[in-house]
Enzyme design. Structure first.
Site, mmCIF file in Angstrom:
data_model
loop_
_atom_site.group_PDB
_atom_site.id
_atom_site.type_symbol
_atom_site.label_atom_id
_atom_site.label_comp_id
_atom_site.label_asym_id
_atom_site.label_seq_id
_atom_site.Cartn_x
_atom_site.Cartn_y
_atom_site.Cartn_z
ATOM 1 N N LYS A 1 33.412 38.201 40.454
ATOM 2 C CA LYS A 1 34.505 37.471 41.115
ATOM 3 C C LYS A 1 34.035 36.903 42.445
ATOM 4 O O LYS A 1 33.265 37.554 43.173
ATOM 5 C CB LYS A 1 35.697 38.416 41.313
ATOM 6 C CG LYS A 1 36.984 37.743 41.787
ATOM 7 C CD LYS A 1 38.116 38.767 41.858
ATOM 8 C CE LYS A 1 39.439 38.142 42.309
ATOM 9 N NZ LYS A 1 40.539 39.141 42.349
ATOM 10 N N SER B 1 44.661 37.971 40.025
ATOM 11 C CA SER B 1 43.871 36.878 40.565
ATOM 12 C C SER B 1 42.443 36.813 40.015
ATOM 13 O O SER B 1 41.710 35.885 40.362
ATOM 14 C CB SER B 1 43.787 37.033 42.094
ATOM 15 O OG SER B 1 43.101 38.219 42.442
ATOM 16 N N SER C 1 45.392 42.781 39.919
ATOM 17 C CA SER C 1 44.573 41.588 39.689
ATOM 18 C C SER C 1 43.421 41.756 38.716
ATOM 19 O O SER C 1 42.769 40.775 38.358
ATOM 20 C CB SER C 1 44.030 41.069 41.036
ATOM 21 O OG SER C 1 45.081 40.644 41.850
#
Length: 440
Positions: free
Chosen positions: A28, A103, A127
């Site tokens: 990420k 996210s 997330s």
């Protein structure tokens, strides 16, 4: 289909050989990688290249994994759909036209697309678990303190943990084995070895595993009691509830004891979570002013005007909204009314969890109360997006471990089941998730 899963495709080779030898892992884009830009999905950090790598990246490389790129995300981790990135929205590879969740939506999309078997995300209020549920993958949010946050660009320190997303429960648990463990550079980490033997019943005199999370993916739920949280079924989509109940029936058939439980404090979780998360965000993101860090609007003269222009250009709408709300909650005259009450609700939620784990081994609920939304559906209604986090945020408030595993589909869209354990109960949630994985 191009899912726009990556912000940057740049390979970082392995630095050793171990449990992840020859595996490729995506990371990420809020997790620092030395020499490779790390944007947090924001214009504010669009050109930022860290001089060091996060501890989790070092551990992946030492275990033989190559990093293949940095994945797209909601800006600074603020979102439930991965539509707020400055680098464009991410498409759901298994449900075209729908969001992949957020996210860590880019990480989940990279796995669901078959591009990598494992990716790292960060979980502040769900997330990792939300995108796992929306893309039919597996995501683990570890116990707070099990995984180092050194090198993670902070959003809300007291809530967030780095966690793996993978094609299977065993792969997710294996990645967790690699990245878990104390880190001198993060004082919130701790060694969980003393909890491991209690949680798994392993022989303390046996060979020392990292933590043995992957070994726990044995598909056995005999002698385990699973508590179904009825509070988290009320108001959920009927198709999601039906799919979840079928999954629970599978676990019952496999030998688990099923009980219904109630946690009255959970009705306050979303409100408490957003007050605390936004308050911490307003403090953490204050450093991005174009002088110390981040995009510079190039204004000269009045400091306040320069500061305002830099942040207006560098931050997106959702980030600005959360900074403003967090600043308001912490301001003089409102601190006791909002922030203090949110912390009291957090303590109540933790007490509720502690009490129920005297009666059950694992708690179960749908990971998300709704199936993946259509792209653009929630952007104009932030409150609806916040309420979709009702099933995941309590886990972060109580700093507990949880896993999302595919439970089936409703109307052709993925549904995830969430299993929550007591602190450092990762082996137990991995075991239950693997049992469901074997039967769905």
């Amino acid at each position: 289909m191009d899912s726009n899963a990556y912000v940057t495709r740049e390979r970082i080779d392995a630095d050793g050989s171990g449990a992840l030898a020859d595996r490729e892992v995506a990371v990420k884009d809020n997790i620092s990688t030395a020499g490779v830009r790390t944007t947090a999905g924001s214009t504010m950090l669009a050109e930022y290249v860290p001089p060091y790598s996060a501890t989790v990246v070092e551990r992946l490389r030492a275990a033989g994994a190559a990093i293949v790129g940095k994945t797209n995300m909601d800006e600074f981790g603020m979102g439930t759909t991965t539509e707020t990135s400055a680098f464009g929205a991410v498409e759901n590879p298994v449900a075209e036209g729908h969001v992949p969740g957020g996210s860590s939506g880019g990480s989940a999309a990279a796995v669901a697309d078959g591009d990598v078997p494992i990716a790292l995300g960060s979980d502040t209020g769900g997330s990792v678990r939300c995108p796992a549920a929306f893309t039919g993958t597996v995501g683990i949010k570890p116990t707070y303190g099990l995984v180092s946050r050194y090198g993670l660009i902070a959003y809300a320190n007291s809530l967030e943990q780095i966690g793996p997303i993978a094609e299977s429960v065993e792969d997710a648990a294996l990645a967790l084995d690699v990245i878990a463990g104390p880190d001198d550079r993060d004082a919130t980490t701790r060694d969980a070895s003393d909890h491991y033997d209690t949680a798994t019943g392993a022989d303390p005199a046996g060979p020392a595993p990292a933590y043995g999370f992957a070994d726990a993916a044995d598909g056995s739920v005999a002698n385990l009691t699973i508590g179904v949280v009825t509070d988290l079924l009320d108001g959920a989509d009927a198709g999601v509830v039906g799919t979840f109940e079928d999954a629970i029936d599978c676990l019952s058939d496999a030998g688990a004891t099923i009980r219904e439980v109630e946690l009255p404090s959970l009705e306050h979780a979303v409100a408490a979570y957003y007050v605390i998360a936004m308050s911490e965000a307003s403090s953490n993101l204050a450093r991005f002013d174009g002088v110390r860090f981040g995009h510079d609007a190039g204004k000269s003269g009045n400091w306040n005007e320069s500061f305002g222009a830099t942040r207006a250009e560098g931050f997106g709408e959702e980030v600005i909204r959360r900074i403003l709300l967090g600043t308001y909650a912490l301001s003089a005259g409102y601190h006791d009314k909002y922030y203090k009450q949110a912390q009291e609700a957090r303590a109540w939620i933790k007490q509720d969890f502690d009490a129920v784990f005297d009666e059950v081994d694992v708690l179960a609920s749908p990971t998300m109360p709704v199936p993946p939304m259509e792209r653009g559906e929630s952007l104009d209604d932030p409150l609806t997006m916040y309420l979709a986090d009702a099933n995941t945020t309590p886990v972060n408030l109580a700093n507990l471990p949880a896993i999302s595993v595919p439970a089936g589909e409703t109307d052709g869209l993925p549904v995830g089941a969430q299993f929550v354990g007591p602190a450092f109960g990762e082996p137990t949630i991995v075991r239950v998730a693997s049992a469901l994985e074997d039967r769905v």
